[in-house]
Write an enzyme that holds these catalytic residues in place. Structure first.
Site: not given
Length: 306
Positions: A237, A235, A142
């Site tokens: 995760e 993202h 990111c």
């Protein structure tokens, strides 16, 4: 095989409750296996949440992984518990003479902040330069991806008028890449950012290749052609409730520009629990990165990394 972390790290109990094998330092020392040494520069204010999310993704591999956490010395997080940071985090001066098989540089809440205006920019630049000779493969995540693209290749980050917020389909550009082994042709992944880069700027860099893009043509994953650096803007995760927590927090602040996260709440109804559509892609992404781009090519003697 397990991830190897300090016994008292808060993520330890959470991961064990999810039946994820976490090895104690004592047990790891008695195994005749060289673990992969992975360093995480955690720039997020929610330290424990980010630790747990990343460790969960790094856990699904037959490899033993020794994870360490790095903090900036030039900036002290206002939201982190000082005792937690003192117990589990090191600074760059403490590890700069060591070498690592892999490293993750996380995101940071720095939308609309120019890189040079970031409080710890000089230190992050020093760390990114150090990764060229001391880390076999670096995973920029990111804001870390935008910082890495700018520092290493001069790719300017752009401000978006509206935040890209929600869970989006992604097109894989390099379907035969080991990074996407086990992936479907289209995969879902969350985004929460008001930052972007021109895809054409990345494509114009000879050393880079675009691996995946969002449904709207925004960069999702790129890497260097030598596979030593990865730049990931999505993202995978994230937990099931990460976007909802951000949405309700911003609503409580009375922010007028808050959009409902796309493709997230069933029927776009925020009273319903979010439906996770990215978990398998996230697990594959991190496992494939570790297995194919760290373990398969890193020197057995970590001191040979250069």
């Amino acid at each position: 095989m397990p991830i190897r972390i300090p016994d008292s790290l808060p993520a330890h109990a959470i991961l064990e409750s999810e039946n994820i094998f976490v090895m104690t330092e004592h047990r790891a020392m008695h195994q005749d296996i060289r673990p992969l040494n992975v360093l995480i520069l955690n720039l997020m204010p929610t330290k424990i949440v980010t630790e747990t999310q990343l460790l969960r993704k790094l856990s699904n591999t037959p490899l033993q992984i020794h994870v360490e956490f790095l903090q900036t010395a030039s900036y002290t997080s206002k939201h982190a518990d000082p005792s937690h940071m003192a117990q589990f985090y090191c600074t760059f001066d403490q590890i700069k003479d060591r070498r690592y098989d892999g490293m993750i540089i996380t995101g940071a809440p720095l939308d609309y902040v120019p890189c040079e205006k970031t409080a710890y920019w000089d230190e992050v630049c020093e760390i990114m330069e150090w990764t060229k000779t001391h880390v076999h493969c670096t995973f920029h995540l990111c804001w870390g991806a935008y910082a890495g693209l700018y520092y290493h290749y001069g790719v300017e980050k752009l401000d978006l008028d509206r935040k890209l917020f929600g869970v989006f389909p992604h097109e894989i550009r390099k379907k035969t890449s080991p990074l996407f082994r086990g992936f479907d042709d289209i995969f879902m992944a969350p985004h929460s950012r008001a930052t972007d880069v021109r895809l054409s700027d990345v494509e114009a860099i000879p050393e880079l290749e675009v691996m995946a893009v969002t449904e709207g043509g925004s960069l999702a994953i790129a890497k260097t052609k030598d596979s030593r650096q990865f730049f990931v803007t999505c993202h995978t995760e994230y937990d099931a409730d990460t976007l909802s927590q951000e949405y309700f927090r911003d609503m409580e602040k009375g922010l007028t520009t808050v959009d409902l996260p796309k493709n997230y709440f069933p029927n776009d109804d925020p009273t319903q629990p979010p439906r996770v559509t990215w978990r398998s892609a996230g697990q594959l992404l991190y496992s494939n990165w570790l297995n194919f781009y760290v373990y398969q090519s890193t020197p057995y003697d970590v001191e040979e990394i250069h």
